[in-house]
Design a protein around this motif. Structure first.
Motif, PDB file in Angstrom:
ATOM      1  N   LYS A 184       0.851  -1.183   0.000  1.00  0.00           N
ATOM      2  CA  LYS A 184       0.000   0.000   0.000  1.00  0.00           C
ATOM      3  C   LYS A 184       0.888   1.235   0.000  1.00  0.00           C
ATOM      4  O   LYS A 184       1.672   1.438   0.923  1.00  0.00           O
ATOM      5  N   ILE A 188      -9.477   9.086  -1.951  1.00  0.00           N
ATOM      6  CA  ILE A 188      -8.592   9.547  -0.886  1.00  0.00           C
ATOM      7  C   ILE A 188      -9.291  10.595  -0.026  1.00  0.00           C
ATOM      8  O   ILE A 188      -9.030  10.717   1.170  1.00  0.00           O
ATOM      9  N   TYR A 224      -2.648   7.203  -3.953  1.00  0.00           N
ATOM     10  CA  TYR A 224      -2.698   5.991  -3.142  1.00  0.00           C
ATOM     11  C   TYR A 224      -2.917   4.820  -4.090  1.00  0.00           C
ATOM     12  O   TYR A 224      -3.807   4.849  -4.940  1.00  0.00           O
ATOM     13  N   LEU A 255       1.282   5.390  -0.356  1.00  0.00           N
ATOM     14  CA  LEU A 255       0.691   6.723  -0.284  1.00  0.00           C
ATOM     15  C   LEU A 255       1.764   7.725  -0.663  1.00  0.00           C
ATOM     16  O   LEU A 255       2.828   7.764  -0.050  1.00  0.00           O
ATOM     17  N   LEU A 282      -2.578   5.177   5.240  1.00  0.00           N
ATOM     18  CA  LEU A 282      -3.675   6.145   5.299  1.00  0.00           C
ATOM     19  C   LEU A 282      -3.912   6.655   6.719  1.00  0.00           C
ATOM     20  O   LEU A 282      -4.474   7.734   6.908  1.00  0.00           O
TER      21      LEU A 282
END
Length: 267
Positions: free
Chosen positions: A19, A194, A171, A21, A152
């Protein structure tokens, strides 16, 4: 949010999803003379030294539930700083997204944080127009995690860590993991924007545009500060010291810079 064992996706082995970001953040200032520009760069360098960068990244690690193993930091001459944190995933600490208890902090300058199969990096790029007096301070931040750690969770804190005029936030969930039956899972949580992870007290300050590719689990949001006060873009003096014509010309230059960055066009 906190999930019960029954609510969690039952996986076969480790969660291999990555993941990521990513941020592009821009702070814009009007520096009329060489001396003003040098003073602005010196201010940035002092505010975002390696000690303060280390503090902010340790807080990010706490928020996402990572464990810091080792720290290396360096301030450079004539400007800039780097911090490297070696981090293991450790026990996962669920931080409720709807509480947003993180406190503001300084903008990192140049940072690399390495997690167990994950990393956090921050780099800054001060630059200026050769003749028009515009200085632009850009920061690129990437938080890439594996397993149950979610980048997140640190979104509010990262946005609150500095005052910025424009943000580009990406993201993406990459790779796949498998459930206990061997089926591929390309994402392990629901998301459609997002913006859903930006608190209202922050999102109301910005005009925001989404460009999302749902089938690729790729999400993009760009944000531009709504309020414009010329005093916030002058370094070392107030707009009252300028004539009405000077104020209008400086505002034109600043707004053009913002438009070009936000829309990726040159006027």
């Amino acid at each position: 949010m906190n999930l019960t064992p029954e609510q969690r996706i039952q996986l076969h082995g480790f969660n291999n999803l990555t993941k990521s970001l990513s941020f592009n953040m821009y702070d814009i200032c009007y520096t009329k003379t060489k001396e003003e520009r040098e003073a602005y760069i010196a201010y940035i360098d002092e505010q975002y030294n390696s000690d303060r960068l280390t503090s902010i990244l340790n807080h990010v690690a706490d928020i996402i539930g990572a464990h810091v193993l080792n720290t290396a930091k360096q301030d450079y001459v004539p400007q800039g700083a780097s911090v490297t944190l070696l981090v293991s995933e450790g026990p996962v600490v669920e931080v409720p997204i709807d509480t947003f208890e993180e406190t503001p902090g300084p903008l990192p300058s140049t940072v690399v944080m390495a997690l167990d199969k994950s990393h956090i990096t921050v780099h800054t790029y001060p630059e200026y127009h050769p003749s028009e007096g515009i200085s632009t301070f850009r920061a690129d931040i990437d938080v890439s995690t594996c397993g149950e750690i979610s980048p997140l969770k640190a979104l509010r804190y990262l946005i609150h860590s500095f005052d910025t005029d424009i943000m580009m936030i990406d993201y993406r969930v990459r790779g796949f993991t498998r459930d206990i039956y061997g089926n591929k899972l390309f994402i392990d949580h629901e998301i459609n924007s997002i913006q859903n992870y930006i608190p209202k007290e922050q999102s109301k300050l910005y005009d925001m545009i989404d460009v999302n590719i749902y089938q690729e689990n790729t999400f993009h949001t760009k944000c531009r500060l709504k309020q414009f006060d010329l005093n916030n873009y002058l370094f070392g003096y107030a707009k009252d010291s300028l004539s009405a014509g000077e104020q209008a010309e400086i505002e034109r230059l600043l707004r053009r810079e913002m438009d070009e960055i936000f829309y990726h066009i040159t006027k």
